[in-house]
Scaffold this motif. Structure first.
Motif, PDB file in Angstrom:
ATOM      1  N   LYS A  94       0.764  -1.215  -0.212  1.00 40.20           N
ATOM      2  CA  LYS A  94       0.016   0.088   0.074  1.00 40.20           C
ATOM      3  C   LYS A  94       0.858   1.290  -0.019  1.00 40.20           C
ATOM      4  CE  LYS A  94      -2.442  -0.590   3.854  1.00 40.20           C
ATOM      5  NZ  LYS A  94      -3.481  -0.952   4.633  1.00 40.20           N
ATOM      6  N   TYR A  95       1.795   1.147   0.857  1.00 40.46           N
ATOM      7  CA  TYR A  95       2.618   2.642   1.100  1.00 40.46           C
ATOM      8  C   TYR A  95       3.985   2.626   0.394  1.00 40.46           C
ATOM      9  CZ  TYR A  95      -0.698   2.615   4.869  1.00 40.46           C
ATOM     10  OH  TYR A  95      -1.980   2.814   5.564  1.00 40.46           O
ATOM     11  N   ALA A  96       4.361   1.450  -0.203  1.00 45.18           N
ATOM     12  CA  ALA A  96       5.665   1.383  -0.699  1.00 45.18           C
ATOM     13  C   ALA A  96       5.810   0.781  -2.274  1.00 45.18           C
ATOM     14  CB  ALA A  96       6.704   0.834   0.281  1.00 45.18           C
ATOM     15  N   GLU A 145      -3.780   9.529   3.381  1.00 47.22           N
ATOM     16  CA  GLU A 145      -3.333   8.561   2.388  1.00 47.22           C
ATOM     17  C   GLU A 145      -3.808   7.049   2.989  1.00 47.22           C
ATOM     18  OE1 GLU A 145       1.012   7.643   2.187  1.00 47.22           O
ATOM     19  OE2 GLU A 145       0.780   6.179   0.404  1.00 47.22           O
ATOM     20  N   SER A 146      -3.674   6.854   4.337  1.00 45.83           N
ATOM     21  CA  SER A 146      -3.984   5.633   4.953  1.00 45.83           C
ATOM     22  C   SER A 146      -5.515   5.237   4.499  1.00 45.83           C
ATOM     23  CB  SER A 146      -3.935   5.647   6.307  1.00 45.83           C
ATOM     24  OG  SER A 146      -4.723   4.658   6.881  1.00 45.83           O
ATOM     25  N   ARG A 147      -6.341   6.435   4.827  1.00 49.26           N
ATOM     26  CA  ARG A 147      -7.737   6.207   4.395  1.00 49.26           C
ATOM     27  C   ARG A 147      -8.015   5.882   2.888  1.00 49.26           C
ATOM     28  NH1 ARG A 147     -10.070  10.520   8.058  1.00 49.26           N
ATOM     29  NH2 ARG A 147      -9.987   9.326  10.103  1.00 49.26           N
ATOM     30  N   GLY A 199      -6.943   1.759   4.963  1.00 48.65           N
ATOM     31  CA  GLY A 199      -6.385   1.621   6.203  1.00 48.65           C
ATOM     32  C   GLY A 199      -7.152   1.881   7.391  1.00 48.65           C
ATOM     33  N   THR A 200      -7.039   1.117   8.377  1.00 46.80           N
ATOM     34  CA  THR A 200      -7.936   1.388   9.608  1.00 46.80           C
ATOM     35  C   THR A 200      -7.040   2.151  10.551  1.00 46.80           C
ATOM     36  OG1 THR A 200      -7.352  -0.710  10.474  1.00 46.80           O
ATOM     37  CG2 THR A 200      -9.427  -0.473   9.300  1.00 46.80           C
ATOM     38  N   GLY A 201      -5.672   2.276  10.496  1.00 43.01           N
ATOM     39  CA  GLY A 201      -4.729   2.749  11.556  1.00 43.01           C
ATOM     40  C   GLY A 201      -4.560   1.754  12.574  1.00 43.01           C
ATOM     41  N   LEU A 202      -4.975   0.601  12.489  1.00 42.10           N
ATOM     42  CA  LEU A 202      -4.910  -0.398  13.709  1.00 42.10           C
ATOM     43  C   LEU A 202      -4.254  -1.801  13.332  1.00 42.10           C
ATOM     44  CD1 LEU A 202      -8.762  -0.708  14.692  1.00 42.10           C
ATOM     45  CD2 LEU A 202      -7.016   0.424  16.010  1.00 42.10           C
ATOM     46  N   GLY A 203      -3.585  -1.967  12.096  1.00 36.80           N
ATOM     47  CA  GLY A 203      -2.945  -2.929  11.683  1.00 36.80           C
ATOM     48  C   GLY A 203      -1.790  -3.110  12.381  1.00 36.80           C
ATOM     49  N   LEU A 204      -0.754  -2.138  12.740  1.00 31.40           N
ATOM     50  CA  LEU A 204       0.264  -2.414  13.290  1.00 31.40           C
ATOM     51  C   LEU A 204       0.217  -2.609  14.715  1.00 31.40           C
ATOM     52  CD1 LEU A 204       3.177   0.026  11.499  1.00 31.40           C
ATOM     53  CD2 LEU A 204       2.622  -2.504  11.195  1.00 31.40           C
ATOM     54  N   ALA A 205      -0.881  -1.962  15.407  1.00 29.11           N
ATOM     55  CA  ALA A 205      -1.477  -2.113  16.894  1.00 29.11           C
ATOM     56  C   ALA A 205      -1.430  -3.754  16.840  1.00 29.11           C
ATOM     57  CB  ALA A 205      -2.435  -1.418  17.335  1.00 29.11           C
TER      58      ALA A 205
END
Ligand code: ADP
Length: 439
Positions: A326-328, A380-382, A386-392
């Motif tokens: 997604k980001y890279a 960008e995450s949205r 992304g939910t912002g919870l993946g790495l948590a």
């Protein structure tokens, strides 16, 4: 028999205690008789009388020595070894004050909380917290324990609860001899409360955004776009994407709370983490092709066994590889390298490094990436779903596995997310750090 000897012993002791008085009385009466001030018989009678009175008074003193001691409470003193020993044995920071409000003693933990307090000095000199001083005044005046809370802003935010307990001697309740201040550190509790409040606020906010978009589209479809099939065709996929986003968010939230519930239970099944990684890489090939990225798995295909929960570990690697895609995606290549290394405890661990060649992450973000809802770039995450919870989630799953996540990155140089998982019953490595383990 024993009783008699005890009694005789007591009388001997009394004579011994009174001997100075008896000798003085004998000299006085002998002098009176010698200088003719009195006859021998009255002098002797006088001596016997004083001796008897002195012995009876001394015998009364023996009867209830404890009662006497209790009637005369001793004022607490600075340096009293008993008070100091009691305070040193208590687990909380505790300060003892005398009836004037001067510090009698404080334990080492209390010194850490209120470093300006000194034995022998008024408490108000070293503890400038009006709420606590007022509670001490109330406790001394009423003889009833008081509870207050106070917070400090400098050097760090800290919260304390103080229990002020007046300790009074029987019969002198109105004027307690000792006042104890016990401090409880509420900071960890407050932090958890704040985190929970933040979490609920963040989760509601994340859900509200797609919900608002959905109801906006529904209104439009019912109103102005009612007879407009082209608009309907345009809106429906967007609505579907918003609904999917809500579903993903709820799914991630539920996974997080389930993992937290089981946080203390270490997985006991053996799983081949190499096979899991290869399976994840295969399942993401379509997404990788869409993004024009090549995903490669490096390292031996020999089984790499770790105690683990298969579904949870799949989730970990899906998150990491998906993030890389997604980001890279601009880096065009993602490598997943498997190896065995030495953990911080000297034991062997499996290492799975997911390396991309994308834009990388600035160092100030790295320590916060595993926080819930933390994103480097929210829009960008949205946009990437992304939910912002993946790495948590990744962090919590690895914690439960006794493992950890390390992140290395620099802007413009891509990012490497490395999963470290302990190998069951692993012995110290002896420095051989790049071999795959064979089960
Ligand atoms: P999200 O659902 O937003 O992807 P994550 O917890 O998985 O949430 O990731 C948190 C943030 O970390 C992302 O929003 C992104 O900003 C950043 N991030 C994660 N992986 C990478 C990567 N490989 N390269 C650059 N940034 C990344």
């Amino acid at each position: 028999m024993i009783h008699d000897s005890v009694r005789v012993g007591r009388w001997v002791a009394r004579f011994r205690r009174m001997r100075l008085v008896l000798v003085a009385t004998a000299i006085a009466f002998a002098g009176l008789w010698l200088f003719g001030a009195t006859a021998a018989l009255p002098a002797l009678a006088g001596f016997v009388l004083v001796t008897l009175a002195a012995l009876i008074a001394s015998a009364r003193g023996d009867i209830a020595p404890a009662a006497l001691a209790r009637d005369e409470p001793r004022a607490p003193r600075v340096g009293d070894p008993l008070i100091e020993a009691v305070l040193a044995g208590l687990p909380d920071p505790v300060v003892a004050l005398d009836r004037r409000g001067d510090v009698v003693a404080l334990n080492a933990r209390a010194t850490a909380v209120a470093p300006a307090l000194r034995p022998g000095e008024p408490v108000s000199l070293g503890l400038r917290v009006p709420e606590v001083l007022e509670a001490i005044r109330r406790a001394r005046a009423s003889g009833i324990a008081q509870r207050v809370e106070f917070s400090e802003r400098v050097p760090l935010d800290r919260w304390y609860e103080v229990i002020v307990t007046p300790i009074s001697s029987p019969g002198v309740a109105a004027n307690p001899g000792l006042v104890l201040l016990a401090f409880h550190d509420l900071t960890p509790l407050r932090r958890v409360e704040e985190m929970r409040a933040d979490f609920v606020a963040n989760a509601s906010h994340e859900l509200r955004t797609p919900l608002a978009a959905l109801s906006g589209f529904i209104d439009t479809l019912r109103g102005s776009a009612r007879e407009d099939p082209a608009a309907r065709e345009r809106f429906l996929p967007i609505m579907q994407a918003q609904a999917d986003r809500m579903a993903r968010l709820i799914d991630d939230l539920l996974s997080l709370s389930r993992i937290e519930l089981n946080a203390h239970l270490r997985p006991d099944k053996q799983v081949d983490v190499g096979a899991i990684v290869r399976q994840v890489a295969d399942s993401l090939q379509t997404l990788a092709r869409d993004r024009n990225v090549e995903v490669k798995t490096l390292g031996s295909s020999a089984p790499l066994l770790v105690p683990g929960d298969r579904d949870e570990l799949i989730r970990v690697f899906e998150n990491l590889v998906e993030n890389a895609l997604k980001y890279a995606a601009s880096g065009k290549r993602v490598d997943i390298a498997l190896s065995v290394g030495e953990g911080p405890d000297g034991k062997r661990e499996a290492r799975i490094a997911v390396r991309d060649r994308g834009p990388g992450i600035a160092p100030e973000h790295l320590p916060r990436l595993t926080e819930r809802f933390y994103r480097v770039d929210v829009s960008e995450s949205r946009a990437q779903g992304g939910t912002g919870l993946g790495l948590a989630l990744v962090k919590h799953i690895l914690n439960r596995h006794g493992g950890r996540l390390t992140i290395e990155s620099a802007p413009g140089q891509g990012a490497t997310f490395t999963v470290h998982l302990p190998i069951a019953g692993a012995a110290p490595t002896g420095g051989n750090s790049n071999l795959l383990t064979r089960a």
